[in-house]
Enzyme design. Sequence first.
Site, short mmCIF file in Angstrom:
data_model
loop_
_atom_site.label_atom_id
_atom_site.label_comp_id
_atom_site.label_asym_id
_atom_site.label_seq_id
_atom_site.Cartn_x
_atom_site.Cartn_y
_atom_site.Cartn_z
N ASP A 193 -2.70 -5.05 0.38
CA ASP A 193 -2.21 -6.37 0.80
C ASP A 193 -2.84 -6.88 2.09
O ASP A 193 -3.19 -8.07 2.19
CB ASP A 193 -0.68 -6.36 0.92
CG ASP A 193 -0.13 -5.22 1.76
OD1 ASP A 193 -0.91 -4.44 2.36
OD2 ASP A 193 1.11 -5.09 1.82
N MET A 235 0.81 -1.21 0.00
CA MET A 235 0.00 0.00 0.00
C MET A 235 0.85 1.27 0.00
O MET A 235 2.06 1.22 0.19
CB MET A 235 -0.93 0.00 1.22
CG MET A 235 -1.91 -1.15 1.25
SD MET A 235 -2.95 -1.17 2.73
CE MET A 235 -3.95 0.31 2.46
N HIS A 236 0.18 2.40 -0.21
CA HIS A 236 0.71 3.75 0.03
C HIS A 236 1.69 4.25 -1.03
O HIS A 236 2.07 5.42 -1.00
CB HIS A 236 1.38 3.88 1.40
CG HIS A 236 0.65 3.26 2.53
ND1 HIS A 236 -0.66 3.56 2.82
CD2 HIS A 236 1.04 2.35 3.47
CE1 HIS A 236 -1.04 2.88 3.89
NE2 HIS A 236 -0.04 2.13 4.29
#
Length: 484
Positions: A235, A79-80
């Site tokens: 995830d 992520m991110h």
Amino acid sequence: MYLGLDLGTSGLRGILVDEAGQVLAEAEAEIATSNPQPGWSEQAPQDWIDACVTVMGRLRETNGDALAQLRAIGLSGHMHGATLLDRDGAVLRPCILWNDTRSAQEAKELDQTPGMREITGNIVFPGFTAPKLEWVRAHEPDLFARTAMVLLPKDYLRFWLTGEYVSDMSDSAGTSWLDVGARDWSDRALELGYMRPDQMPRLVEGTDPGGELREELLREWRLSGPVVVAGSAGDNAAAACGIGSIDEGSGFLSLGTSGVLLMARNSYAPAPETAVHCFCHAVPHRWIQMGVILSATNSLNWLSRNLGQPVEALAGALPAQPNGPSSLTFLPYLSGERTPHNDSAIRGAFLGLDIASGSADLVQAVMEGVGFAMRDCLEALRSTGTESSQLIAVGGGARSRYWLQTIATTLNVSLALPKGSAFGAATGAARLAMCAAGDATPEQVMTSPEIDAIIEPQSDLTEDYDSAYRRYKAYYTALAPLAG
């Protein structure tokens, strides 16, 4: 047949499953990470595509007949990450990853902006996407001006697969641009970060269709088509789908590169003051709460690298089960920390070193330090009203019974070990593919795995580990003022 693709930090894993969820083939490809400066962590998006091509080729080699019957693909991804594209869809710079800390100051300023926590339900952490774009705006203004679209890592892979700009709610919740309660982009949060709605992809639920595989790839991979690409998930939400954690109170503890303690919620319950992440689940009308530490197995990898011994050898030097906490304390803050401290400046430390300390003592202290950090996450989650007496243990670190026994005793929570390896984020992605194809509902396929063993806390040692945990907390309190 259904394909789950999990884009991890170190590589891409693909599993091909049938309608019963049985794994027919699996393949992996490594992906390199660049660290051009201290605190920086980047990847080239082209490497994700190359890894996907490699995985698909290996799956075709091992079970081409099954792959030819593919109906849908589900994606999971770290992520991110900030993947910046120009108006033609070309990548403008390497993707800035989740564990990159360069935007700590930008995150602090955004977090202190009135309304941000209320809109997003979370602290603006340095690893989130919005502060990364603020860093680019300040340090690479020409690239910022050319940025027409920002995609998360798995959504850039989707763009290559489908030609569409699409994301899901679970992954987008980690950008600091999403109204997590409303499950939609927030115009106000975007405005506070100098971004526009047209720079955001279209949002869908993780169980809904999020595009179709391009004709060119259908021909190249010898697929009859059409092949749906699911909305998919970040995830951790994908991993929750993979182990059946979609209802209130169900959860898991993941010992991967980072450490995660996740609980599913049936309602939106933000608590940003605890540094607990509150994100949308990949399943509609559900959310997840997570305590996250940045260095779990990465702490043991760090020790392995510096001692010049393989992780397996280090772990093998410990006894079959713990006989009490070490007098040596390890703080696993090698890249700063999220839950519960939100401290990008703090760094790791060994305390209590003795001239007699050896490598086995260091290994024990590292495992205990990660366990104490997970206890911090559990206490933060408990403060929000979330509770569980048993968690499913996943991730590479779960292969060490000593480590699991240490953590179970430290948390005073039972840890359940799934049987086999067909679970986790790639499995969750495949299950989301089934839903997106219209062949199943979440309740039908997102079931818990068969349990191979349950690790119970050692009741005669819980008080000793409680005492060691209090010492661990005191060390952070003492050292944090010196880290800035």
